[in-house]
Design a protein around this motif. Structure first.
Motif, short mmCIF file in Angstrom:
data_model
loop_
_atom_site.label_atom_id
_atom_site.label_comp_id
_atom_site.label_asym_id
_atom_site.label_seq_id
_atom_site.Cartn_x
_atom_site.Cartn_y
_atom_site.Cartn_z
N ASN A 276 11.74 -24.58 11.36
CA ASN A 276 12.24 -25.90 10.97
C ASN A 276 11.55 -26.42 9.72
O ASN A 276 12.18 -27.03 8.86
CB ASN A 276 12.06 -26.90 12.13
N TYR A 277 10.25 -26.15 9.58
CA TYR A 277 9.53 -26.56 8.38
C TYR A 277 10.13 -25.88 7.15
O TYR A 277 10.35 -26.52 6.12
CB TYR A 277 8.04 -26.23 8.51
N CYS A 278 10.37 -24.58 7.25
CA CYS A 278 10.92 -23.83 6.12
C CYS A 278 12.32 -24.34 5.76
O CYS A 278 12.63 -24.53 4.57
CB CYS A 278 11.00 -22.34 6.44
N ILE A 279 13.13 -24.58 6.76
CA ILE A 279 14.49 -25.08 6.51
C ILE A 279 14.43 -26.46 5.87
O ILE A 279 15.17 -26.74 4.92
CB ILE A 279 15.32 -25.08 7.81
N ASP A 280 13.56 -27.32 6.38
CA ASP A 280 13.40 -28.66 5.78
C ASP A 280 12.96 -28.56 4.33
O ASP A 280 13.46 -29.28 3.46
CB ASP A 280 12.39 -29.49 6.57
N LEU A 281 12.01 -27.68 4.07
CA LEU A 281 11.51 -27.50 2.70
C LEU A 281 12.63 -27.01 1.78
O LEU A 281 12.77 -27.49 0.65
CB LEU A 281 10.35 -26.51 2.72
N LEU A 282 13.42 -26.09 2.27
CA LEU A 282 14.54 -25.56 1.47
C LEU A 282 15.60 -26.63 1.22
O LEU A 282 16.17 -26.70 0.13
CB LEU A 282 15.15 -24.34 2.15
N ARG A 283 15.85 -27.45 2.22
CA ARG A 283 16.83 -28.53 2.04
C ARG A 283 16.34 -29.54 1.01
O ARG A 283 17.12 -30.05 0.21
CB ARG A 283 17.09 -29.22 3.37
N LYS A 284 15.06 -29.83 1.05
CA LYS A 284 14.50 -30.78 0.08
C LYS A 284 14.61 -30.25 -1.34
O LYS A 284 14.87 -30.99 -2.28
CB LYS A 284 13.03 -31.08 0.40
N LYS A 285 14.39 -28.96 -1.49
CA LYS A 285 14.45 -28.35 -2.81
C LYS A 285 15.86 -27.91 -3.19
O LYS A 285 16.08 -27.45 -4.30
CB LYS A 285 13.52 -27.14 -2.88
N ALA A 286 16.78 -28.03 -2.24
CA ALA A 286 18.18 -27.63 -2.45
C ALA A 286 18.28 -26.18 -2.93
O ALA A 286 19.00 -25.86 -3.87
CB ALA A 286 18.88 -28.58 -3.41
N LEU A 287 17.51 -25.31 -2.26
CA LEU A 287 17.54 -23.89 -2.58
C LEU A 287 18.37 -23.14 -1.54
O LEU A 287 18.57 -23.60 -0.44
CB LEU A 287 16.12 -23.31 -2.57
N VAL A 288 18.79 -21.96 -1.89
CA VAL A 288 19.48 -21.08 -0.96
C VAL A 288 18.43 -20.23 -0.27
O VAL A 288 17.47 -19.80 -0.89
CB VAL A 288 20.48 -20.17 -1.73
N LEU A 289 18.65 -19.96 1.02
CA LEU A 289 17.71 -19.11 1.76
C LEU A 289 17.59 -17.76 1.09
O LEU A 289 18.58 -17.13 0.75
CB LEU A 289 18.18 -18.91 3.20
N GLU A 290 16.37 -17.32 0.90
CA GLU A 290 16.16 -16.01 0.30
C GLU A 290 16.37 -14.94 1.35
O GLU A 290 15.89 -15.04 2.46
CB GLU A 290 14.72 -15.90 -0.23
N ASP A 291 17.14 -13.93 1.01
CA ASP A 291 17.39 -12.86 1.96
C ASP A 291 16.20 -11.93 2.03
O ASP A 291 15.32 -11.94 1.19
CB ASP A 291 18.64 -12.08 1.55
N SER A 292 16.22 -11.10 3.04
CA SER A 292 15.09 -10.21 3.26
C SER A 292 15.27 -8.89 2.55
O SER A 292 14.80 -7.87 3.01
CB SER A 292 14.91 -9.97 4.75
#
Length: 170
Positions: free
Chosen positions: A64-80
């Motif tokens: 949840n922390y990572c998702i929140d951080l990504l939403r704040k920065k408006a970034l796309v999830l980095e794939d593995s």
């Protein structure tokens, strides 16, 4: 929860969080993110004291922390894709085959439904247990097993289809 209990039960899980956090945020932000996650968990230590699944709670908090951080920065999830690549200093035929296979798997993963992709990555790349994945995604363990099975089956079918096509038998 005392300092020692926190260190033994929660802080010891920080190494297990590293692959997931690195996959979601990228390698450069991982250590800072884990430190922030541990601070959040320390602040919630009273909740953790009687929690039935501390591992699941820690993974859920990290996710949840990572998702929140990504939403704040408006970034796309980095794939593995970085997790799937084989990196060696010398290039030989085997390296080329592995890179090609990793590219094919990466493309197949892009086509999977989001939950299947996430369960596959958490189980087969990050190495989490079914209970931890279920807690992190707020779903039942049986559903995790079904999603993983379907993802693996789709990847297998897509790989078989790709290689049969290349051999000219499809």
């Amino acid at each position: 929860m005392t300092k020692i209990d926190f260190k033994l039960n929660v802080f010891s899980l920080s190494e297990r969080l590293y692959p997931m956090v690195a996959r979601l945020l990228g390698d450069s932000n991982t250590e800072d993110a884990i430190q922030e996650i541990m601070i959040k968990l320390w602040q919630k230590r009273k909740k953790l004291e009687n929690h039935p699944n501390i591992n699941g709670f820690v993974i859920l908090t990290a996710r949840n922390y990572c998702i929140d951080l990504l939403r704040k920065k408006a970034l796309v999830l980095e794939d593995s894709s970085s997790e799937l690549k084989v990196l060696k200093s010398t290039i030989n035929a085997e390296d080329i085959e592995w890179k090609e296979l990793n590219n094919i798997i990466f493309k197949i993963l892009e086509q999977l439904p989001q939950q299947q992709k996430e369960v596959f990555l958490m189980r087969d790349v990050d190495g989490y247990e079914f209970t931890e994945i279920a807690a992190a995604l707020s779903i039942k363990i049986e559903h995790v097993r079904v999603l993983l099975s379907r993802a693996r089956k789709q990847i297998g079918v897509a790989l078989e289809k790709k290689y049969d096509y290349e051999r000219g038998t499809y």
